[in-house]
Motif scaffolding. Sequence first.
Motif, PDB file in Angstrom:
ATOM      1  N   LEU A 185       3.253 -16.193 -91.892  1.00  0.00           N
ATOM      2  CA  LEU A 185       3.757 -16.382 -93.260  1.00  0.00           C
ATOM      3  C   LEU A 185       2.700 -15.871 -94.234  1.00  0.00           C
ATOM      4  O   LEU A 185       1.504 -16.142 -94.058  1.00  0.00           O
ATOM      5  CB  LEU A 185       4.038 -17.859 -93.546  1.00  0.00           C
ATOM      6  N   THR A 186       3.161 -15.129 -95.241  1.00  0.00           N
ATOM      7  CA  THR A 186       2.224 -14.572 -96.222  1.00  0.00           C
ATOM      8  C   THR A 186       2.841 -14.600 -97.614  1.00  0.00           C
ATOM      9  O   THR A 186       4.068 -14.614 -97.757  1.00  0.00           O
ATOM     10  CB  THR A 186       1.897 -13.087 -95.900  1.00  0.00           C
ATOM     11  N   TYR A 187       1.979 -14.589 -98.616  1.00  0.00           N
ATOM     12  CA  TYR A 187       2.456 -14.366 -99.986  1.00  0.00           C
ATOM     13  C   TYR A 187       1.470 -13.443-100.681  1.00  0.00           C
ATOM     14  O   TYR A 187       0.358 -13.216-100.187  1.00  0.00           O
ATOM     15  CB  TYR A 187       2.661 -15.688-100.744  1.00  0.00           C
ATOM     16  N   ASP A 188       1.874 -12.921-101.810  1.00  0.00           N
ATOM     17  CA  ASP A 188       1.014 -12.012-102.571  1.00  0.00           C
ATOM     18  C   ASP A 188       0.114 -12.853-103.481  1.00  0.00           C
ATOM     19  O   ASP A 188       0.626 -13.588-104.338  1.00  0.00           O
ATOM     20  CB  ASP A 188       1.905 -11.060-103.384  1.00  0.00           C
ATOM     21  N   TYR A 189      -1.194 -12.751-103.293  1.00  0.00           N
ATOM     22  CA  TYR A 189      -2.124 -13.572-104.081  1.00  0.00           C
ATOM     23  C   TYR A 189      -2.196 -13.142-105.554  1.00  0.00           C
ATOM     24  O   TYR A 189      -2.822 -13.829-106.360  1.00  0.00           O
ATOM     25  CB  TYR A 189      -3.538 -13.474-103.510  1.00  0.00           C
ATOM     26  N   GLY A 190      -1.599 -11.989-105.870  1.00  0.00           N
ATOM     27  CA  GLY A 190      -1.608 -11.537-107.270  1.00  0.00           C
ATOM     28  C   GLY A 190      -2.799 -10.640-107.567  1.00  0.00           C
ATOM     29  O   GLY A 190      -3.711 -10.496-106.749  1.00  0.00           O
ATOM     30  N   PRO A 191      -2.782 -10.020-108.759  1.00  0.00           N
ATOM     31  CA  PRO A 191      -3.765  -8.972-109.066  1.00  0.00           C
ATOM     32  C   PRO A 191      -5.199  -9.456-109.241  1.00  0.00           C
ATOM     33  O   PRO A 191      -6.138  -8.683-109.080  1.00  0.00           O
ATOM     34  CB  PRO A 191      -3.245  -8.378-110.372  1.00  0.00           C
TER      35      PRO A 191
END
Length: 203
Positions: A185-191
């Motif tokens: 499972l992964t998500y985008d940590y953002g810029p």
Amino acid sequence: MSVISQPKRGSRKISLDKMSEVFDFKMIKRLHFLDPRIGEKVRVRCLKKLKKEEYAKQNKWTTHLFGKEVEEKRVVPVEIRYIDPLIGYGVYSIEDIAPLTYVGSYLGLVRKRSRRQDKDNNYVFRYVIGPHDTPWVIDARHHGNFTRFINHSYEPNLTSKWMIHNQRAHVIFFTNKHINKGTQLTYDYGPYYWRSRSYPLSM
Ligand SMILES: C[S@@+](CC[C@H](N)C(=O)[O-])C[C@H]1O[C@@H](n2cnc3c(N)ncnc32)[C@H](O)[C@@H]1O
């Protein structure tokens, strides 16, 4: 039940309750506000945010979809596996998971943001209320749940979203596609996250 497996040490599996014995952090089941004044400020901001029709509308949808799960502190069947010395651990599904399934909330201590303290802390999540930033963060370094082990991807299978429930803001994760058993499972940590760190590996 969710477990941690450590493949490098054979088939050893540890229940989530034992996580704090293995790692240097304590399992918690809700956000902790060490300073009650922050808790009160958050409550006031949440109420204010919901007075705006557009946020109230968005929040209605999110709570309609996931409010019950947040309330019941529901967790999907996952295990935490060791990956390698660079990435450390990650979270893997142990069953197929349908799209739009609530996975969990990012838990930790809600405290004031501190550039000095936060730059070397890999477990800090911006505490947003509605879509907007606040002076606070959720710090899961020493107190948190399994979501602190979810790694970053630019092609994530989880989406993070703000939600206001019971006068508290929550950062929740839900699946944005079907996830096969055994998938990380992964998500985008953002810029901002990777600005002060070396580039992420693609997952
Ligand atoms: C919130 S922690 C995630 C759990 C972490 N892997 C662990 O074992 O505790 C964030 C840290 O994990 C590592 N990490 C997460 N995603 C990564 C990626 N795509 N590439 C390289 N390292 C990653 C980085 O060290 C990052 O600072």
